[in-house]
Design an enzyme around this catalytic site. Structure first.
Site, PDB file in Angstrom:
ATOM      1  CB  SER A 253      18.738  46.104 -48.885  1.00  0.00           C
ATOM      2  OG  SER A 253      18.659  47.265 -49.566  1.00  0.00           O
TER       3      SER A 253
ATOM      4  CD  GLU B 179     -23.257  28.674   2.228  1.00  0.00           C
ATOM      5  OE1 GLU B 179     -24.104  28.319   1.651  1.00  0.00           O
ATOM      6  OE2 GLU B 179     -22.687  30.010   2.373  1.00  0.00           O
TER       7      GLU B 179
END
Length: 702
Positions: A384, A112
C-alpha cells in the site's frame, strides 16, 4: 781503563750497526706494506669502479624520491568529522620529518643505524663490526649475528629492490645508498624510511603503526611506545617477544646517549598496551552505509585512486542518527526473532528530502552476518505504500480529498483472464467514503475503483514519474497500482521525498566532498581536481527541471498522509510534538511490511521481511515498521522545533466532517477535521440519509 773503554766503544759500534740493519729492514717492510696498501686501495677502487660499471648502469631512477608520494590510506569520515573507516591495500599515514617526535627518530637510529647522521650511505665501521661478530659466532663465541645495512640502504631496498639474499642485490643496494646520500638530505632519507617501512599488521610507516598499535598519532607516543615501534622492523609480525625487544631498544638508546638510564627504567616499567582491536574498523552500525560509499567510489574513481591516494572523504552520515536508526531497527527485529530459527530481516534509510543527503542507513540485522543491503539492493513488493501516487493522479485530475468513492464488494471482476475479488484488510465495507478517508485507512476496494476510474496507466504513470517504478515497465496492470510491483526502499523514499520538497526528483547523496592528499577538492561528477581559493563556497543548487506535480496537489497528498499518522493506519508512527506524515504498506499474506514517513526536513523509510518471502504470521503488520520509524524520529527530532508543512498559495481551509466530507456546520456529528481545497473545490453537500451497504455490488460496477 783504555782497554775497557775500547770494548765499550766496540759494543756500541756493533749495536749501531745492528740498529741500522733493523731500521733498513723496517723501512723495507713499511715500503712493502705501503705498496700493498696502495695497490690494495687501487685494486679496491678499480674493483668498485668495475662493480659500479657492471651494476650501476641499469639501476632505477632514484631521483623520483625527491617528490615522494607514497600510497596512503583513504579515510572515510562522518558529517561530524569522526573517522568511520580506512580503505587501503597498505595502511599508511604520511608523516613529515618536522612532525616526527625526536625520540621516535632516535629510537630507530639506536636500533637500526647508530652512525646514520655521519656515514655516506654505507657504514664501513658497521661492516667491520658485523664481519668480526659473525666470524666469532661461527667459531663458537657467544656473539649474535649482526647485519650492516644502513637506514639508507634499507630505503634503497624497500623502494627499488627485492629482498633476495644475493651479492648482486647487496652491491646494487650499496650503490643506490651512496647515490641517495649525494642527492638528498639525511632528514629526507629518514622521512622516506619512516613512512615506507613495514611494521606489521598491514601497517606501513610509523604514522599508520601508531594508530594500529596504540590508536594515537605519533605526536602522542610515549618513549616506551617509540621504542616498541623501533623494535618492529626486525620481526614485525612476532609480538611474543615484544617487551624484550622494546627493552633492547631502550638499552641501545642509553648506550647512544639519547636517554638516561632513569628514563629507560621508567619506560621499561610501562605496560605494553597494544591496541590489538584497532584496525580503523568502524562500528557495526555504519558498515552498510560505508560499503555503499565504497562501491560507488570504486566505480567513479577507480581502485588505484580510492585505495592508494590518501583521499579525505566527507560523507553525509550523521552518527547520532545512524546509531538511532540501527537501534530502532534491531529492537523490532530482536522482539520478533526471539526464539525463532529463521530470522526476520529489515532495513531503514533516512535522508534530507530536499537534497537527497543520506543521514542514516542500515541494510539488515548485522553486516557481519550478511553484507546484502536491503535498503538499496533488495527488490520487494511495496504493497500500500504505492497508493499515494495513485491518489495523487486523481487529485491532478480535479478530484478533491473529499471526493466520494465507493467502498463496496466487487464480485466477478477479471484482469488478464484471472477472476479477482479485491478485499479490504479488515474484511469490512464502509459504503461511500471520501478519498481522504480511503487513503488514511488504506482501503483496497475503493482504491481499485479509483484506479479503474482514472485509468491504470495514469496511476502507474505517477509512480514512474516519481521514480518508484522504472519508466520501461512491461505489463502495466491494476495489481501494480495496489503494490504488486517491486522496488527498493531507497527508491521508494526518494519518491516520497518529492511530496514534501516541492515536487522535485532528487538523487541519493552519500558524499559531501572529497579532497586529495594535498587538500584539493575532487569534483564528484567529473573526478577532476579543483584548486581551492579564498572565499570559495559550494555551488548553489540549480533547478533545471519542472516539478513532478503541481504544488497544490502535492500539499493535499501531504495533508492526507499527515492524517494517516494522526488518525489512520499509521498511528504507531506518531512523534509527540512534531508534525509527521507517512504511509503504511503491507503485501499479500503479510510477507513484507513497510512505513515511509517524513517531517518537513527529514524523511525515513522502513522495510521488514524475510530474505525468502514468507508470511510474518499472526499479529504482524505494518505497525511494526511504523514503530521503528517512530523510535528513530524521536531521537532525530529531539532537538528540533516542530515545523508544519509549507502551504502553497491558493489553498482554502475548511472544517469538514471526516466521514461525509460535508462542512462541519452542516454535519457536526463525528470527527471534524480541517481540509485543504484548491480553488473551485469545497465541502460535500450535507448528507440526507446515511445509507448502509448490505448487499454486494455484482459485475464490477465502479
Amino acid at each position: 781503563m783504555p782497554s775497557c773503554l775500547f770494548i765499550v766503544i766496540q759494543n756500541l759500534q756493533r749495536q749501531n750497526k745492528y740498529l741500522k740493519l733493523s731500521l733498513m729492514k723496517l723501512k723495507k717492510i713499511l715500503r712493502v706494506l705501503l705498496n700493498l696498501l696502495f695497490w690494495g686501495f687501487t685494486a679496491g677502487i678499480a674493483a668498485l669502479a668495475v662493480l659500479i660499471l657492471i651494476y650501476g648502469n641499469d639501476l632505477p631512477d632514484y631521483k623520483k624520491l625527491a617528490t615522494y608520494a607514497p600510497p596512503v590510506a583513504t579515510r572515510l569520515y562522518a558529517s561530524d568529522g569522526s573517522l568511520l573507516i580506512e580503505y587501503a591495500e597498505e595502511r599508511r599515514v604520511f608523516i613529515d620529518f618536522a612532525d616526527m617526535p625526536p625520540q621516535l627518530v632516535n629510537a630507530f637510529i639506536a636500533a637500526e643505524d647508530q652512525n646514520f647522521w655521519t656515514h655516506p650511505g654505507i657504514d664501513v665501521q658497521g661492516i667491520a663490526r658485523a664481519l668480526v661478530n659473525n666470524s666469532m659466532r661461527m667459531f663458537g663465541f657467544n656473539t649474535s649475528f649482526s647485519g650492516a645495512s644502513t637506514i639508507t640502504q634499507q630505503v634503497a631496498k624497500n623502494f627499488f629492490l627485492t629482498s633476495e639474499r644475493t651479492i648482486s642485490r647487496k652491491i646494487k643496494e650499496a650503490i643506490l645508498a651512496l647515490r641517495l646520500e649525494r642527492s638528498f638530505s639525511k632528514q629526507h632519507i629518514m622521512t622516506l624510511y619512516l613512512n615506507q617501512i613495514f611494521l606489521g599488521a598491514r601497517a606501513y610507516g610509523v604514522g599508520s603503526a601508531a594508530l594500529m598499535y596504540f590508536n594515537k598519532p605519533v605526536s602522542e607516543l610515549s618513549l616506551a611506545e617509540c621504542a616498541f615501534l623501533a623494535s618492529l622492523p626486525k620481526a614485525p609480525n612476532n609480538r611474543d617477544r615484544a617487551i624484550e625487544r622494546r627493552n633492547y631498544v631502550l638499552r641501545r638508546m642509553v648506550e647512544e646517549g639519547f636517554i638516561t638510564q632513569a628514563q629507560a627504567d621508567e619506560a621499561a616499567a610501562e605496560p605494553l598496551n597494544i591496541n590489538s582491536g584497532f584496525t580503523a574498523q568502524m562500528e557495526e552500525d555504519f558498515q552498510y552505509f560505508a560499503e555503499d560509499v565504497r562501491r560507488q567510489l570504486l566505480e567513479t574513481l577507480g581502485r588505484e585512486t580510492l585505495y592508494n591516494q590518501g583521499l579525505y572523504i566527507k560523507t553525509t552520515i550523521v552518527p547520532e542518527f545512524q546509531r538511532a536508526a540501527s537501534a530502532a531497527l534491531n529492537k523490532e527485529l530482536d522482539n520478533y526473532n526471539n526464539g525463532r530459527e529463521e530470522k526476520l530481516q529489515g532495513a531503514i534509510i533516512a535522508m534530507n528530502p530536499h537534497t537527497g543527503r543520506i543521514l542514516a542507513m542500515s541494510g539488515g540485522r548485522s553486516f557481519s552476518e550478511s553484507s546484502f543491503n536491503r535498503a538499496t539492493q533488495a527488490m520487494r513488493q511495496i504493497g500500500s505504500t504505492i497508493k499515494p501516487f495513485a491518489y495523487l493522479a486523481a487529485l491532478e485530475r480535479g478530484m478533491s480529498p473529499q471526493t466520494m468513492i465507493l467502498d463496496a464488494p466487487i464480485v466477478g471482476w477479471r484482469e488478464d483472464n484471472t477472476l479477482w475479488k479485491p478485499e479490504n484488510y479488515d474484511k469490512k465495507f464502509l459504503g461511500e467514503i471520501p478519498l481522504r478517508l480511503s487513503l488514511e485507512t488504506s482501503r483496497n476496494v475503493p482504491t481499485v475503483r479509483l484506479v479503474q476510474q482514472i485509468g491504470v496507466e495514469n496511476a502507474i504513470g505517477v509512480a514512474q514519474r516519481f521514480g518508484v517504478y522504472p519508466p520501461d515497465l512491461d505489463n502495466i496492470n491494476l495489481s501494480l497500482a495496489l503494490g504488486s510491483g517491486e522496488t527498493t526502499l531507497q527508491r521508494l523514499v526518494l519518491g516520497y521525498s518529492a511530496f514534501v520538497n516541492g515536487g522535485y526528483a532528487i538523487q541519493p547523496k552519500l558524499v559531501d566532498y572529497i579532497e586529495d592528499r594535498y587538500g584539493r577538492v575532487i569534483d564528484g561528477q567529473k573526478t577532476e581536481l579543483v584548486e581551492w581559493q579564498e572565499g570559495m563556497l559550494p555551488e548553489e543548487k540549480v533547478v533545471d527541471t519542472e516539478p513532478l506535480a503541481d504544488a497544490q496537489s502535492l500539499y493535499q497528498i501531504v495533508s492526507i498522509l499527515q492524517g494517516v499518522v494522526e488518525r489512520g493506519s499509521g498511528k504507531q508512527a506518531r512523534v509527540p510534538g512534531h508534525t509527521i506524515a507517512g504511509k503504511t504498506g503491507t503485501t499479500n499474506e503479510v510477507k513484507d511490511v513497510w512505513f515511509i514517513g517524513f517531517s518537513k526536513n527529514l524523511i525515513a523509510g522502513v522495510y521488514l521481511g524475510f530474505d525468502t518471502p514468507k508470511p510474518l504470521g499472526k499479529g504482524a503488520g505494518s505497525h511494526m515498521a511504523a514503530r521503528v520509524f517512530a523510535d528513530f524520529m524521536k531521537v532525530a527530532l529531539a532537538n528540533e522545533k516542530d515545523q508544519p508543512f509549507a502551504v502553497p498559495d491558493g489553498m482554502t481551509f475548511v472544517r469538514v466532517n471526516r466521514r461525509s466530507g460535508a462542512a462541519a456546520s452542516a454535519d457536526p456529528n463525528g470527527i471534524i477535521i480541517t481540509e485543504a481545497f484548491k480553488e473551485g473545490q469545497g465541502p460535500n453537500p450535507a448528507p440526507s440519509v446515511k445509507a448502509k451497504v448490505t448487499e454486494p455490488i455484482v459485475g464490477g460496477v465502479f
